[in-house]
Design a protein around this motif. Structure first.
Motif, PDB file in Angstrom:
ATOM      1  N   GLU A 154       0.833  -1.214   0.000  1.00 29.06           N
ATOM      2  CA  GLU A 154       0.000   0.000   0.000  1.00 29.06           C
ATOM      3  C   GLU A 154       0.862   1.257   0.000  1.00 29.06           C
ATOM      4  N   LYS A 186       0.208   5.556  -7.127  1.00 28.99           N
ATOM      5  CA  LYS A 186      -0.707   4.542  -7.637  1.00 28.99           C
ATOM      6  C   LYS A 186      -1.759   4.186  -6.580  1.00 28.99           C
ATOM      7  N   THR A 187      -2.911   3.704  -7.030  1.00 28.35           N
ATOM      8  CA  THR A 187      -3.989   3.254  -6.158  1.00 28.35           C
ATOM      9  C   THR A 187      -4.217   1.771  -6.390  1.00 28.35           C
ATOM     10  N   LEU A 188      -4.304   1.012  -5.318  1.00 27.28           N
ATOM     11  CA  LEU A 188      -4.420  -0.441  -5.464  1.00 27.28           C
ATOM     12  C   LEU A 188      -5.604  -0.841  -6.332  1.00 27.28           C
ATOM     13  N   SER A 189      -6.729  -0.182  -6.135  1.00 28.19           N
ATOM     14  CA  SER A 189      -7.938  -0.569  -6.875  1.00 28.19           C
ATOM     15  C   SER A 189      -7.798  -0.360  -8.373  1.00 28.19           C
ATOM     16  N   GLU A 190      -6.808   0.432  -8.787  1.00 27.90           N
ATOM     17  CA  GLU A 190      -6.603   0.709 -10.211  1.00 27.90           C
ATOM     18  C   GLU A 190      -5.406  -0.047 -10.783  1.00 27.90           C
ATOM     19  N   THR A 209      -3.144  -3.579 -11.670  1.00 28.41           N
ATOM     20  CA  THR A 209      -3.326  -4.985 -12.029  1.00 28.41           C
ATOM     21  C   THR A 209      -2.652  -5.852 -10.955  1.00 28.41           C
ATOM     22  N   MET A 238       0.769  -5.243  -8.625  1.00 24.43           N
ATOM     23  CA  MET A 238       0.817  -5.401  -7.178  1.00 24.43           C
ATOM     24  C   MET A 238       1.849  -6.432  -6.775  1.00 24.43           C
TER      25      MET A 238
END
Length: 272
Positions: A243, A251-255, A257, A261
């Motif tokens: 995170e 970057k945002t985790l929900s966006e 791949t 991650m």
């Protein structure tokens, strides 16, 4: 009973004085503090459970100073319960301490009597047999608390069964059982076509897999609860690294791949 000379303890007087101080403070708080005056065994119960978990955290973290503090909190709770018992004319701290002393003497006949126990396993077996007689349980498993977390309960069940000789002979037999349970679970519930499964039966079978793995961990002298908690902590560390590192790169985790991650996850693995 053979006479045992107490170990030399030059600080014994200080220890007794400190305990006496706690008893005095408890008396004062119970008499004068509005919050302490209101407490009952029922109101304290969930707080005591919380304190035990906080002690567990401190032990897992290897934080000696925090362990010291949490032991103090637990000691307060024990004295608190004894004070309430005294007020209700049920028991007092003297009864509590003498009770545990009497129990320890009775359950260690290899120390205080003529029973022979040359190793740890013999001591455990004697303990369980004596405990069974004391409590008058019809079942060896009657003393396992109903509200224990399931994983810890499985460990205690297996330990108690072992105490009366109901156990596998060696770890290879236990591993064969693990493989058998895994095979049965995979054969029935690893359905490639996505067909609906019987969830109740799957849950039962999965429980069998877990129980057999816990049994095997016991033969390796691995505490299954501690092993799982170590993995939990490791996962938390790595996920939080993921995170923070992703956020640092905007970057945002929900966006992201899964492949993106995984890059940060593998970086985290290098650290822990």
């Amino acid at each position: 009973m053979p006479k045992i000379d107490p170990p030399k303890d030059t600080k014994r007087a200080e220890k007794l004085a400190a305990f006496d101080r706690l008893l005095t403070i408890m008396d004062e708080l119970r008499l004068n503090c509005p919050w302490d005056k209101k407490q009952t065994t029922e109101s304290l119960r969930h707080l005591t459970i919380e304190e035990v978990y906080e002690l567990s955290d401190a032990i897992m973290e290897g934080a000696a100073e925090e362990v010291r503090k949490e032991l103090g909190d637990l000691m307060l709770h024990l004295v608190f319960y004894a004070k309430i018992g005294e007020e209700n004319a049920q028991f007092d701290i003297t009864d509590v301490l003498n009770g545990i002393c009497d129990k320890l003497i009775h359950r260690h006949p290899h120390i205080y009597s003529d029973t022979v126990a040359d190793d740890e396993e013999a001591v455990k077996q004697n303990w369980e047999k004596i405990k069974l007689k004391e409590k008058g349980n019809v079942s060896v498993l009657g003393g396992v608390p109903k509200t224990l977390p399931a994983l810890v309960k499985a460990m205690r069940i297996q330990e108690k069964a072992r105490g009366v000789g109901f156990d596998w002979d060696d770890k290879t037999q236990v591993w064969e059982k693990v493989e058998e349970e895994l095979g049965e679970f995979k054969a029935e519930f690893n359905i490639a076509d996505g067909s609906e499964i019987d969830h109740e039966k799957a849950q039962d079978e999965f429980g069998d897999v877990l129980f057999s793995l816990i049994n095997y961990s016991r033969f390796l002298d691995i505490n299954a609860e501690e092993a799982l908690e170590r993995t939990n902590r490791k996962f938390i560390y790595r996920f939080q690294y993921l995170e923070q590192a992703a956020a640092a790169d905007g970057k945002t985790l929900s966006e992201m791949t899964l492949e993106e991650m995984d890059y940060y996850w593998n970086e985290a693995k290098k650290g822990k």
